[in-house]
Design an enzyme around this catalytic site. Structure first.
Site, PDB file in Angstrom:
ATOM      1  N   LEU A   1       0.838  -1.201   0.000  1.00 55.52           N
ATOM      2  CA  LEU A   1       0.000   0.000   0.000  1.00 55.52           C
ATOM      3  C   LEU A   1       0.870   1.247   0.000  1.00 55.52           C
ATOM      4  O   LEU A   1       0.384   2.348  -0.132  1.00 55.52           O
ATOM      5  CB  LEU A   1      -0.931  -0.027   1.214  1.00 55.52           C
ATOM      6  CG  LEU A   1      -1.714  -1.349   1.340  1.00 55.52           C
ATOM      7  CD1 LEU A   1      -2.535  -1.370   2.617  1.00 55.52           C
ATOM      8  CD2 LEU A   1      -2.613  -1.565   0.134  1.00 55.52           C
ATOM      9  N   ARG A   2       2.181   1.046   0.188  1.00 51.84           N
ATOM     10  CA  ARG A   2       3.203   2.104   0.049  1.00 51.84           C
ATOM     11  C   ARG A   2       3.199   3.143   1.162  1.00 51.84           C
ATOM     12  O   ARG A   2       3.949   4.107   1.086  1.00 51.84           O
ATOM     13  CB  ARG A   2       3.086   2.813  -1.306  1.00 51.84           C
ATOM     14  CG  ARG A   2       3.261   1.890  -2.507  1.00 51.84           C
ATOM     15  CD  ARG A   2       4.597   1.203  -2.503  1.00 51.84           C
ATOM     16  NE  ARG A   2       4.905   0.566  -3.792  1.00 51.84           N
ATOM     17  CZ  ARG A   2       5.884  -0.311  -3.949  1.00 51.84           C
ATOM     18  NH1 ARG A   2       6.639  -0.674  -2.907  1.00 51.84           N
ATOM     19  NH2 ARG A   2       6.124  -0.835  -5.134  1.00 51.84           N
TER      20      ARG A   2
ATOM     21  N   ASP B   1       0.249  -9.566  -5.340  1.00 52.80           N
ATOM     22  CA  ASP B   1       1.612  -9.032  -5.244  1.00 52.80           C
ATOM     23  C   ASP B   1       1.650  -7.611  -5.818  1.00 52.80           C
ATOM     24  O   ASP B   1       2.567  -7.236  -6.557  1.00 52.80           O
ATOM     25  CB  ASP B   1       2.623  -9.934  -5.952  1.00 52.80           C
ATOM     26  CG  ASP B   1       4.061  -9.554  -5.593  1.00 52.80           C
ATOM     27  OD1 ASP B   1       4.255  -8.913  -4.549  1.00 52.80           O
ATOM     28  OD2 ASP B   1       4.977  -9.883  -6.367  1.00 52.80           O
TER      29      ASP B   1
ATOM     30  N   HIS C   1       3.919   1.685  -8.640  1.00 52.74           N
ATOM     31  CA  HIS C   1       5.132   2.493  -8.772  1.00 52.74           C
ATOM     32  C   HIS C   1       4.811   3.842  -9.398  1.00 52.74           C
ATOM     33  O   HIS C   1       3.855   3.970 -10.174  1.00 52.74           O
ATOM     34  CB  HIS C   1       6.158   1.793  -9.668  1.00 52.74           C
ATOM     35  CG  HIS C   1       6.953   0.739  -8.956  1.00 52.74           C
ATOM     36  ND1 HIS C   1       7.783   1.036  -7.895  1.00 52.74           N
ATOM     37  CD2 HIS C   1       7.050  -0.594  -9.149  1.00 52.74           C
ATOM     38  CE1 HIS C   1       8.352  -0.086  -7.473  1.00 52.74           C
ATOM     39  NE2 HIS C   1       7.923  -1.092  -8.213  1.00 52.74           N
TER      40      HIS C   1
END
Lengths: 326, 429
Positions: B65-66, B307, B311
């Site tokens: 989820l960054r 997965d 980005h």
């Protein structure tokens, strides 16, 4: 894998020169034919032709190189182009400028061609996808992938000595795993229709699945050299000894070094080639490197004519347009 | 609380072998009736699910989820939104955030953000070692107390076998499952593509199959010795499947999952250095892809995860090996699974179980099925809807999809979390 789609324009003419793979036999022969015409320019008193006058070529070297860069520079100058040499070491990119930013900056300076060398495979291909439509990209070596102008100057040298590719057996010896030269040579040789391409190296220096590129693999030097017309030696980098790839230069030379005795296993008129710079006593014995069987220095001088041909062709010009010298 | 009547949908619940057209009744966040309307039930909302599949909310065993640390690539809010638009109601996220999930404070931060978003259940994995440095054990018990559902060293390999052994033993004492991504760093040797004819032709540094199988074999021997419950994350090679199957047949508590990309793509898809196909684990050969499908059908692999790795554009704009690995996949998880069903590689019930009941078993959570009394986490899927993949219709902040221009079939129309409609395709906001 570097497909036609990106290397050729919609009329099938060379737009970028990124790889010898995927180009037709007639196109490769055409490059060699044009190079023949340009070779004669180098023998004239005035060595310049005005084919690319007014064009600006940028040598973009992300990896240090003197030899290749110099021959590109000389080729550009003989075509009367302006040339810009940029050694973009990693420091430029570590300042935070991305590769795309660098390219767009150069585009803003109205460059017409990028000659690219980069340590990463696929870099020239990536750059070709990023540049403005009028710009041509020539690959001067990307990672382990391709060094197509080197392969073409090797083909030029072979053609001068042997004429007909279809009768030839060729052996490429040494570090195939890391070699972009070997990959480009394999594609070019097979497209030009040689009888057989062999590679000779220990298992540690042969990449997996290489047979699918159309080569026969030998681990024994003597067996591999049997009856070949061309012996192409590759440069062995010193750092290969630091990993677990090879024990020592001495041992490599014992098993795979080209000596006069070994060369005698090849055909009596077999020629010896090397992309340079050579490591005497590592991959090749001095007596072979300096013998009349060696065409290593001819390769260097052919490099200029071949690069002139490729630069002119990607800019839509050809040797037929040479006309008068300046 | 809202009472919802889902009408005339085709219910599929592999956990209960349910595969039939039935109505579903929801009240107070729970499923209160299936087929038969509970006495006195009056619906506030009716959802017409005619010709649609009604599934348990999907459970994704691995999505990044960054947040915290990589908000330029995505946030808990943007990625939960993407997840809920695709029927995913539970997400397990690895600990390689910045800061790393190795203190209860970071777990608390993620839980808070997750509650604020209110779109999915988020289950963080705690770090197996402090800072994922593979030296000292993390405070696994405290992490578990704070809400970690398991422990993992994310993508950082543990070279030292003694550390690996002790971390297994300690996790076992904490009754925590270890989620292991098996990769031997030395054998990987900075590779970026599967070792074979494709990496050779493209000149890409190669990752041998043994980078995975050697790491799996070592972990299996230590799992046998320590008794830990071990889950292998994201297998990429056919040979790995046979190693896992042998261990399972021996009776070890071993499970494994695979990422959706590895079921659809191979190293051939890298084509001309397509950086969206730069993945970790790498895309391997067609033989491996087929072996992973067989592993699912044999029961060795019991879950498929997205997965998901969103980005920013710059992360993928460079020569292949210099790009960051990973693909934005969370929104395509279910349509891509159904694509395998349409291609007859998987049976439909099996495909659904890999996204629902089976990952629930791996996480040991009481979700992933349609039963009276269970949390009403529901996904309604229209199998007929066209779903063409392009960058503009992806909700995730990451547009890095290797499935660009694929024409998939089917789209989620509604997602319910704890009995609340958190996504309704007919009401774009």
């Amino acid at each position: 894998m570097t497909g036609n789609s990106i290397q050729l324009d919609k009329n099938g003419n060379l737009k970028h020169f990124l790889s010898t793979e995927g180009l037709s036999q007639s196109l490769l022969q055409k490059i060699l034919d044009h190079a023949e015409s340009f070779a004669s320019v180098g023998e004239r008193h005035v060595k310049k032709v005005p084919l690319l006058r007014g064009k600006t070529i940028a040598n973009l070297f992300f990896e240090p190189s003197t030899r290749t860069r110099t021959t590109f520079e000389l080729a550009a100058k003989r075509l009367s182009a302006d040339i810009l040499n940029l050694n973009i070491s990693t420091s430029a990119t570590s300042k935070g400028e991305t590769l795309s930013d660098t390219l767009h900056t150069l585009e803003a300076m109205h460059c017409d061609m990028f000659v690219v060398r980069h340590a990463n495979s696929g870099a020239a291909h990536y750059i070709a996808t990023q540049v403005a439509p009028h710009i041509s990209v020539i690959n001067a070596g990307d990672g382990r992938h391709a060094h197509p102008t080197q392969a073409m100057l090797d083909m030029f040298t072979i053609r001068r000595h042997k004429k007909d590719f279809t009768k030839l057996k060729v052996a490429i010896v040494g570090d195939i795993l890391h070699s972009r030269v070997a990959r480009s040579e394999i594609h070019a040789l097979n497209t030009l229709g040689v009888l057989e391409t062999r590679i000779i190296a220990p298992h540690t220096l042969i990449p997996k699945g290489v047979e699918e590129l159309g080569v026969h693999v030998y681990h024994d030097m003597d067996a591999g050299l049997e009856g070949v017309d061309i012996v192409m030696m590759l440069r062995l980098q010193k750092e290969r000894m630091r990993g677990a790839l090879l024990p020592s230069e001495q041992e490599f030379f014992q098993r795979y070094g080209l000596t006069s005795e070994r060369l005698a296993i090849a055909k009596p008129d077999a020629i010896v080639m090397h992309p340079g710079p050579i490591n005497r006593g590592v991959e090749i014995d001095s007596s072979v490197a300096d013998s009349e069987r060696s065409v290593i220095l001819q390769q260097v001088s052919h490099g200029i004519a071949v690069r002139m041909a490729i630069m002119a062709m990607t800019m839509g010009r050809s040797a037929d347009d040479i006309g008068e010298t300046e | 609380m809202m009472r919802i009547h889902i009408k005339e949908g085709h219910l599929i619940d592999p956990a209960n072998k349910l595969d039939a057209k039935q109505d579903l009744y929801i009240a107070d966040g729970k499923i209160v009736g299936i087929k038969k309307k509970p006495q006195g039930f009056e619906s506030d909302v009716q959802i017409d699910a005619k010709d649609k599949l009604v599934l348990p909310g999907l459970i994704d065993l691995c999505a990044r989820l960054r947040e915290p640390g990589f908000e330029h690539k995505g946030t808990i809010l943007t990625e939960s939104l993407a997840a809920s638009s695709s029927g995913i109601t539970s997400i397990c996220c690895p600990p390689d955030t910045d800061p790393i999930i190795d203190t209860p404070a970071v777990v608390e931060f993620i839980n808070q953000r997750s509650r604020d978003a209110g779109l999915t259940n988020i289950y963080p994995l705690g770090a197996l070692t402090q800072g994922l440095k593979s030296e000292q054990l993390s405070e696994m018990y405290l992490l578990k107390q704070a809400g970690c559902i398991g422990v993992s060293n994310a993508l950082s390999p543990i070279d030292n076998a003694e550390v690996l052994r002790r971390s297994f033993e300690y996790a076992h004492s904490c009754e925590l499952t270890v989620f292991l991504y098996a990769e031997d760093k030395a054998l990987k040797n900075n590779g970026t593509a599967h070792e074979g004819a494709i990496s050779t032709r493209l000149g890409l540094p190669a990752i041998p199959e043994s980078a995975e199988t050697v790491a799996i074999s070592r972990a299996l021997l230590l799992a046998e010795q320590t008794g830990v419950r071990l889950h292998f994350c994201r297998l990429s090679s056919a040979r790995s499947v046979s190693l896992i199957k042998a261990a399972q047949e021996q009776g070890l508590p071993i499970t494994a999952d695979v990422a959706i990309c590895n079921l659809h793509l191979t190293d051939m898809d890298i084509a001309d250095y397509n950086s969206d196909c730069h993945l970790q684990p790498p895309l391997r050969s067609e033989r491996d892809r087929a072996g992973l499908i067989t592993g699912i059908n044999d029961g060795a692999i019991t879950a498929v995860c997205s997965d998901h790795q969103p980005h920013d554009v710059d992360a993928k704009a460079a020569p292949f090996s210099l790009t960051e690995p990973g693909a934005s996949t969370i929104e395509l998880l279910l349509p891509l699974m159904m694509h395998l069903v349409n291609r007859k590689e998987l049976k439909r019930e099996k495909a659904i179980s890999l996204l629902t009941s089976q990952p629930a078993n791996i996480l040991n959570i009481d979700k992933g099925s349609l039963e009276t009394g269970k949390d009403a986490d529901i996904c309604i899927f229209d199998t007929e809807a066209d779903n063409s993949v392009n960058k503009t219709n992806l909700l995730s902040a990451g547009k890095n999809t290797p499935f660009l221009n694929w024409e998939l079939q089917g789209a989620v129309t509604h997602t319910l979390l704890n009995g609340k409609v958190v996504f309704d395709r007919s009401k774009p906001d």
